[in-house]
Scaffold this active site. Structure first.
Site, short mmCIF file in Angstrom:
data_model
loop_
_atom_site.label_atom_id
_atom_site.label_comp_id
_atom_site.label_asym_id
_atom_site.label_seq_id
_atom_site.Cartn_x
_atom_site.Cartn_y
_atom_site.Cartn_z
N ASN A 208 -2.88 -4.33 12.44
CA ASN A 208 -3.68 -5.31 11.40
C ASN A 208 -4.73 -6.08 12.14
O ASN A 208 -5.07 -5.63 13.31
CB ASN A 208 -2.79 -5.80 10.62
N ARG A 209 -5.57 -6.54 11.38
CA ARG A 209 -6.90 -7.38 11.75
C ARG A 209 -6.72 -8.56 12.24
O ARG A 209 -7.49 -9.25 12.56
CB ARG A 209 -7.92 -7.15 10.67
#
Length: 396
Positions: A208-209
């Site tokens: 994910n970011r």
């Protein structure tokens, strides 16, 4: 910083010009500032400039003793409530680490018993040199706070790590250090950070970011407040603090096992990590070759760390995060209840000003009675300071 007596040491770097702004900001925040300058610093900025800003004489010579009733470098050393070395050259850092006192700066610093903050500035090769890194570690082991340099445009004409952080950021970090000194002393705090990665094959993974910036800011704030911190991190960000122990992990399973292994001996768990919700059901031990226009992956849920850890809970205080894109408070409250959390920090990651990888955030603090505080959009360091204050109150 109001009414604090701060000694500002300026050494021989082109970044010395930033210390004029720093002195001004310290004064603006209510501090009484006295400046000590090395010979090298005086090649870049003048003592008169600092004298004009601070309304105090600038100390530039160990043997300049205008008052026969005092020894000036001892007077400054014992007068100060806080010492800031900015910029701190590699030479100054080496002297501090090894107890050398051969000029006005190093002599006065060696006589200073109060808290010290060092703000390095130098060429990237000097910063990366093993001697400098060894000296930095020694200063940290001695309890000195290091405000690490950043990547930026250097005097040599190229961008690299070694640039002194800006005066505004120094002020922010100094405020955090001053405000939080020792209020979590004696507490053991477990912090998770970063986004976990789930492998698909040897070269591909699902993640994910999350940058880990929030978790790292929390870990640093807790450590500065006197807590012993264990940081379980899936991020490759760098942090060094004598009160922080780092345990790197990669997958959600790694993080679960690391948290379970440390949870029984901790007072507080802060789950700031963005743990992957799903992972590939089958992980190939060979690189999957490109074949056709589509690749199908079957995903399965990863372990729910907070749900698992709640089975071990005794008297620990557990803090969770809810990163949402819609119905922020409703979804966050549901998570607080279902995970049996003591406190939850909710943020709207759909806002690109405060989402993943941003230096800022906006948090709603939620407990069993609902939202009790909502911050403005502010730095993650500032929000971490608020969390530390809340923890100190609730743990007491």
């Amino acid at each position: 910083m109001k009414n604090m007596k701060i000694a500002l040491y300026v050494t021989g770097s082109i970044a010395a010009y930033k210390s004029l702004t720093l002195a001004r900001l310290l004064i603006k925040n209510g501090a009484d500032v006295r400046v000590v300058m090395s010979n090298g610093a005086q090649k870049f900025v003048t003592p008169l400039a600092f004298q004009t800003l601070t309304k105090n004489n600038v100390f530039i010579d160990t043997f300049d003793e205008p008052n026969p009733k005092e020894i000036t470098h001892i007077d400054i050393a014992t007068w100060s409530d806080l010492t800031i070395v900015a910029p701190a050259t590699a030479n100054t850092i080496a002297k501090m680490a090894n107890g050398i006192a051969d000029d006005v700066v190093s002599t006065t610093l060696l006589a200073t018993p109060t808290k010290k903050i060092v703000v390095p500035a130098m060429n990237n090769n000097m910063w990366d040199n093993c001697s400098t890194q060894r000296n930095i570690k020694q200063l940290e082991d001695d309890g000195i706070n290091i405000l690490y340099p950043t990547d930026g445009f250097l005097a040599e004409g190229y961008a690299a790590k070694g640039r002194m952080i800006e005066p505004e950021e120094i002020i922010q970090k100094v405020q955090q250090i001053v405000a939080q000194t020792e209020i979590l002393s004696g507490k053991k705090i477990l912090v998770t950070a970063g986004g976990t990665s789930e492998p698909i094959d040897p070269v591909r993974y699902i993640t994910n970011r999350s940058s880990g910036k929030m978790g790292y800011a929390i870990a640093e704030a807790c450590a500065n407040a006197g807590a012993k911190v264990k940081l379980i991190t899936a991020s490759d960000m760098k942090i060094s603090h004598p009160n922080i122990e780092i345990e790197p992990v990669i997958t959600s399973n790694d993080m679960l096992e690391a948290v379970k292994g440390s949870f029984d001996s901790t007072d507080v768990l802060i789950m700031a990590a963005a743990v992957s919700d799903y992972k590939s059901e089958i992980v190939s031990d060979q690189k999957i070759k490109k074949n056709g226009d589509y690749l199908e992956l079957r995903l399965k849920k990863t372990p729910d760390i907070l749900k698992e850890i709640s089975k071990q809970k005794n008297n620990q205080f557990i803090v969770g995060f809810a990163a949402e894109t819609q119905d922020l408070i409703a979804n966050a409250t549901k998570k607080l209840e279902s995970k049996k959390l003591d406190l939850l920090l909710a943020n709207d990651v759909s806002n690109d000003k405060i989402g993943f990888n941003s230096d800022d955030n906006q948090i709603s603090f939620i407990d069993k009675n609902g939202v009790f505080e909502k911050t403005n959009i502010e730095s993650k360091a500032s929000i971490s300071s608020k969390l530390v204050k809340i923890l100190s109150e609730r743990l007491d």
